[in-house]
Design an enzyme around this catalytic site. Sequence first.
Site, PDB file in Angstrom:
ATOM      1  N   LYS A  27      10.967  -3.374  -4.582  1.00  0.00           N
ATOM      2  CA  LYS A  27      11.428  -3.875  -3.294  1.00  0.00           C
ATOM      3  C   LYS A  27      10.310  -4.033  -2.277  1.00  0.00           C
ATOM      4  O   LYS A  27      10.452  -4.767  -1.300  1.00  0.00           O
ATOM      5  CB  LYS A  27      12.501  -2.933  -2.736  1.00  0.00           C
ATOM      6  CG  LYS A  27      12.047  -1.484  -2.584  1.00  0.00           C
ATOM      7  CD  LYS A  27      13.222  -0.576  -2.280  1.00  0.00           C
ATOM      8  CE  LYS A  27      12.797   0.900  -2.247  1.00  0.00           C
ATOM      9  NZ  LYS A  27      13.940   1.801  -2.047  1.00  0.00           N
ATOM     10  N   GLU A  28       9.170  -3.372  -2.515  1.00  0.00           N
ATOM     11  CA  GLU A  28       8.105  -3.435  -1.519  1.00  0.00           C
ATOM     12  C   GLU A  28       6.775  -3.894  -2.081  1.00  0.00           C
ATOM     13  O   GLU A  28       5.870  -4.241  -1.327  1.00  0.00           O
ATOM     14  CB  GLU A  28       7.897  -2.057  -0.891  1.00  0.00           C
ATOM     15  CG  GLU A  28       7.400  -1.019  -1.886  1.00  0.00           C
ATOM     16  CD  GLU A  28       7.291   0.357  -1.278  1.00  0.00           C
ATOM     17  OE1 GLU A  28       6.375   1.068  -1.690  1.00  0.00           O
ATOM     18  OE2 GLU A  28       8.112   0.692  -0.417  1.00  0.00           O
ATOM     19  N   ALA A  29       6.617  -3.891  -3.421  1.00  0.00           N
ATOM     20  CA  ALA A  29       5.329  -4.241  -4.002  1.00  0.00           C
ATOM     21  C   ALA A  29       5.480  -4.691  -5.438  1.00  0.00           C
ATOM     22  O   ALA A  29       6.484  -4.428  -6.095  1.00  0.00           O
ATOM     23  CB  ALA A  29       4.376  -3.043  -3.927  1.00  0.00           C
ATOM     24  N   VAL A  31       3.316  -4.380  -9.098  1.00  0.00           N
ATOM     25  CA  VAL A  31       2.294  -3.521  -9.690  1.00  0.00           C
ATOM     26  C   VAL A  31       1.766  -4.178 -10.958  1.00  0.00           C
ATOM     27  O   VAL A  31       2.544  -4.662 -11.792  1.00  0.00           O
ATOM     28  CB  VAL A  31       2.861  -2.115 -10.005  1.00  0.00           C
ATOM     29  CG1 VAL A  31       1.772  -1.219 -10.588  1.00  0.00           C
ATOM     30  CG2 VAL A  31       3.449  -1.486  -8.748  1.00  0.00           C
ATOM     31  N   LYS A  44      -1.388  -1.800  -7.027  1.00  0.00           N
ATOM     32  CA  LYS A  44      -0.125  -2.010  -6.314  1.00  0.00           C
ATOM     33  C   LYS A  44      -0.373  -3.009  -5.197  1.00  0.00           C
ATOM     34  O   LYS A  44      -1.120  -2.743  -4.257  1.00  0.00           O
ATOM     35  CB  LYS A  44       0.386  -0.680  -5.744  1.00  0.00           C
ATOM     36  CG  LYS A  44       1.721  -0.791  -5.038  1.00  0.00           C
ATOM     37  CD  LYS A  44       2.246   0.594  -4.643  1.00  0.00           C
ATOM     38  CE  LYS A  44       3.622   0.503  -4.016  1.00  0.00           C
ATOM     39  NZ  LYS A  44       4.194   1.839  -3.732  1.00  0.00           N
ATOM     40  N   GLU A 122      -4.292   5.582 -10.312  1.00  0.00           N
ATOM     41  CA  GLU A 122      -4.128   5.983 -11.700  1.00  0.00           C
ATOM     42  C   GLU A 122      -2.902   5.329 -12.323  1.00  0.00           C
ATOM     43  O   GLU A 122      -1.854   5.222 -11.697  1.00  0.00           O
ATOM     44  CB  GLU A 122      -3.986   7.504 -11.748  1.00  0.00           C
ATOM     45  CG  GLU A 122      -3.595   8.084 -13.082  1.00  0.00           C
ATOM     46  CD  GLU A 122      -3.213   9.544 -12.984  1.00  0.00           C
ATOM     47  OE1 GLU A 122      -2.947  10.150 -14.044  1.00  0.00           O
ATOM     48  OE2 GLU A 122      -3.164  10.090 -11.852  1.00  0.00           O
ATOM     49  N   VAL A 124      -0.095   5.987 -14.740  1.00  0.00           N
ATOM     50  CA  VAL A 124       0.569   7.120 -15.391  1.00  0.00           C
ATOM     51  C   VAL A 124       1.134   6.635 -16.723  1.00  0.00           C
ATOM     52  O   VAL A 124       1.887   5.669 -16.770  1.00  0.00           O
ATOM     53  CB  VAL A 124       1.691   7.689 -14.497  1.00  0.00           C
ATOM     54  CG1 VAL A 124       2.352   8.885 -15.183  1.00  0.00           C
ATOM     55  CG2 VAL A 124       1.138   8.093 -13.137  1.00  0.00           C
ATOM     56  N   ASP A 168      12.325   9.006   0.358  1.00  0.00           N
ATOM     57  CA  ASP A 168      13.057   8.030  -0.464  1.00  0.00           C
ATOM     58  C   ASP A 168      13.020   8.458  -1.927  1.00  0.00           C
ATOM     59  O   ASP A 168      12.952   7.632  -2.836  1.00  0.00           O
ATOM     60  CB  ASP A 168      12.441   6.637  -0.307  1.00  0.00           C
ATOM     61  CG  ASP A 168      13.322   5.536  -0.888  1.00  0.00           C
ATOM     62  OD1 ASP A 168      14.557   5.648  -0.802  1.00  0.00           O
ATOM     63  OD2 ASP A 168      12.770   4.561  -1.436  1.00  0.00           O
ATOM     64  N   ASN A 173      11.892   6.571  -8.488  1.00  0.00           N
ATOM     65  CA  ASN A 173      10.471   6.675  -8.150  1.00  0.00           C
ATOM     66  C   ASN A 173       9.870   8.016  -8.559  1.00  0.00           C
ATOM     67  O   ASN A 173       9.036   8.590  -7.862  1.00  0.00           O
ATOM     68  CB  ASN A 173      10.225   6.383  -6.657  1.00  0.00           C
ATOM     69  CG  ASN A 173      11.200   7.079  -5.751  1.00  0.00           C
ATOM     70  OD1 ASN A 173      11.609   8.207  -6.033  1.00  0.00           O
ATOM     71  ND2 ASN A 173      11.569   6.435  -4.667  1.00  0.00           N
ATOM     72  N   ASP A 185       5.560   6.127  -5.085  1.00  0.00           N
ATOM     73  CA  ASP A 185       6.155   5.364  -3.973  1.00  0.00           C
ATOM     74  C   ASP A 185       6.294   6.208  -2.709  1.00  0.00           C
ATOM     75  O   ASP A 185       7.355   6.770  -2.425  1.00  0.00           O
ATOM     76  CB  ASP A 185       7.522   4.792  -4.367  1.00  0.00           C
ATOM     77  CG  ASP A 185       7.396   3.708  -5.430  1.00  0.00           C
ATOM     78  OD1 ASP A 185       6.284   3.175  -5.594  1.00  0.00           O
ATOM     79  OD2 ASP A 185       8.402   3.410  -6.089  1.00  0.00           O
TER      80      ASP A 185
END
Length: 297
Positions: A27-29, A31, A44, A122, A124, A168, A173, A185
């Site tokens: 919703k915001e970025a 990746v 990101k 990083e 993950v 959030d 997340n 996030d």
Amino acid sequence: MKTPKRIEPLIEDGLVDEVLRPLMSGKEAAVYVVRCGNQVRCAKVYKEANKRSFRQAAEYQEGRKVRNSRQARAMAKGSKYGRKEAEDAWQNAEVAALFRLAGAGVRVPKPYDFQDGVLLMELVTDADGNAAPRLNDVHLEADQARDYHRFVISQIVLMLCSGLVHGDLSEFNVLLGPDGPVIIDLPQAVDAAANNHAFSMLQRDVSNMAHYFGRFAPELKATRYAQEMWALYETGELRPDSPLTGLFAEDEQAADVAGIMREIDAARLDDARRREARAEAEQAQPQAQEPPPPWLR
């Protein structure tokens, strides 16, 4: 694959060598998996404000520091410059939170660099080297759920000891790496001491985790860790190793209304006395004589 336009400056500056593949778009970025030398990391790329669905609600902005009064005024007015400053502050909040929390030992992706709205950090992975799944995408045994829940609560405590609340947190997340959950996030993370909504956000974060892990271990849904850790935080007694039980009894002692009213009446009386003393002092001062009109001089 074609290099996203926002990542091109990082390639020109030698921070990224190659974009390997898209990883996810939220919703915001968006990746991407990138190669930096002989290391694989993720980039990101924050979406522009008019292209993302997460709104910078006022409760998240409360208590955040700004560079100067000009920036604060512009952000409050919502001017073009102010909107850009607000967007920069929103993105910088995650970078600052990641560096702070990584330094405090919270299991978050290690941040490397931030430039032009792109955060390098990083990647993950799981035990096989693939991108780690989100909690929402895995099925857990009851004992696993209890262990992971216990670990996530310890991470929330570490965050709170560092002065931050995620704001959030949910199964969407938190990634599941080979060593357990990793929290991601954080652009909406809030200052626990400066934000009046911090406790309600903490409650929501903890409740989300209890309900998710409670799918596999139902007794976790009845725990009250948020109230317990906040009570310790408010008295300055919360530590990373503070023993928590998940139990919390509300203070049911009736408020001393009569005592409170007596304190209010006493404060009013003191204020009245001060006003009276001030008026008497002003009356005792000699009155300055007005100068005569020009025609009598």
